[in-house]
Design an enzyme around this catalytic site. Structure first.
Site: not given
Length: 277
Positions: A53, A203
Site C-alpha cells: 500500500y 465489506p
C-alpha cells in the site's frame, strides 16, 4: 483468530491511508495519523495493512502514529504483490520476493516479528486457479525461522485453502465478500466449523461503494447510515467474520464502529438477505 491472538471483531483496514489508487502519500498526512490514533482510542485491536500500500507509505504511517505499539494491538499484513511505476499490482510470489516483502514489512512497521501474514493468491476480487504450495511453503519456512507468528491466505478458493492447510496451519482467510456479493457463503460456514476467521475485504464495496435501494430503505427504518447496516449484517452473518472497513476520516471511523454495534432485528435480516438474489 488463534489461541494467542484475540482481536476485536471490528478492525481497521489501512489501505485508504495511502494516496489516490493506494499509491503515493496521503493528501493529509496529519489526518492519517489522527485516524490511526483514534483506532487505538476506540479500543480496536486489529489493523490490516500491507507494505505494497503506497508502496511502503501505509506501514510507515502506522509506525509513526502508533510505535511503540499497544500490547494488545495486532497488525495483520499481506504479501504476494508489489507496485510498479504505473501503480499496477503485479504478482510477487517467488520465495525471494516473499522474503524481501516480509523483511520490508518488518522494517517499515518497526517489528521483530509479524503477527499474521496473509498470502495474496488471486486477482483483485476473485481467486485464480493454480497451486500455492511454493509461496505458502516459503512463508511457512519464515514462520519456522521466527519471523512470522501466524499465516493466512487471501483471494483463494476452497481447494487452495485445503492445499495451504496441508503445509501449515491457516488462521484466517481474506476474500471479497459483502452483503451484495456472497459467493463465499458456503466457505464461510465451513471455516466457522474449523474455527478459522473469515475477513471480508471490500465489506462496503471497495472502489465501487455499495448501492442498494433495499439497504437504504432498511437503514432509514433503523435510523442508521446504510454502510453501518451493511457492517452490522456481516457481523451477524457468522461468528467467525472479522471486519476491516477502511477510511481516511475520523468521523467515518467512528460511524463504522457505532454501526457495527447495531443488532439487526429478524425482519431486517430477512430483507437484507435477499439483496444478493
Amino acid at each position: 483468530m488463534a489461541p494467542d491472538v484475540t482481536l476485536t471483531r471490528v478492525g481497521y483496514g489501512a489501505m485508504q491511508l495511502a494516496g489516490p489508487h493506494v499509491f503515493g502519500p496521503p493528501a493529509d498526512h496529519d489526518q492519517a495519523i489522527a485516524v490511526l490514533r483514534e483506532v487505538v482510542a476506540l479500543g480496536i485491536t486489529h489493523i490490516d495493512t500491507s507494505d505494497f500500500y503506497g508502496p511502503h507509505v501505509t506501514n510507515r504511517i502506522i509506525k509513526e502514529a502508533l510505535h511503540p505499539y499497544p500490547e494488545d494491538l495486532r497488525i495483520v499484513t499481506k504479501v504476494g504483490a508489489r507496485r510498479d511505476a504505473q501503480g499496477g499490482w503485479p504478482t510477487a510470489r517467488t520465495p525471494d520476493e516473499l522474503r524481501r516483502a516480509v523483511h520490508e514489512n518488518l522494517e517499515n512497521l518497526g517489528l521483530d516479528k509479524l503477527d499474521v501474514v496473509n498470502l495474496r493468491v488471486g486477482g483483485l476480487d476473485a481467486p485464480e486457479p493454480g497451486s500455492l504450495a511454493e509461496p505458502f511453503g516459503a512463508l511457512a519456512e519464515m514462520a519456522q525461522e521466527g519471523l512470522i507468528d501466524h499465516l493466512g491466505v487471501s483471494t483463494v478458493s476452497p481447494e487452495q485453502i485445503a492445499e495451504a492447510q496441508s503445509i501449515a496451519p491457516v488462521v484466517c482467510v481474506q476474500n471479497f465478500y459483502n452483503i451484495a456479493h456472497r459467493v463465499d457463503d458456503a466457505l464461510i460456514d465451513s471455516l466457522a466449523q474449523q474455527g478459522i476467521a473469515y475477513v471480508p475485504y471490500f465489506p462496503l464495496g471497495g472502489f465501487t461503494p455499495l448501492q442498494s435501494d433495499t439497504l437504504s430503505a432498511v437503514a432509514a427504518e433503523l435510523h442508521f447510515p446504510p454502510m453501518a447496516v451493511a457492517l452490522a449484517w456481516l457481523l451477524q452473518r457468522s461468528p467467525n467474520i472479522l471486519l476491516i472497513p477502511g477510511t481516511s476520516s475520523v468521523a467515518h471511523l467512528r460511524d463504522n464502529v457505532r454501526g457495527a454495534a447495531l443488532t439487526l432485528p429478524a425482519d431486517a435480516l430477512e430483507t437484507l438477505d435477499a439483496i444478493a438474489g
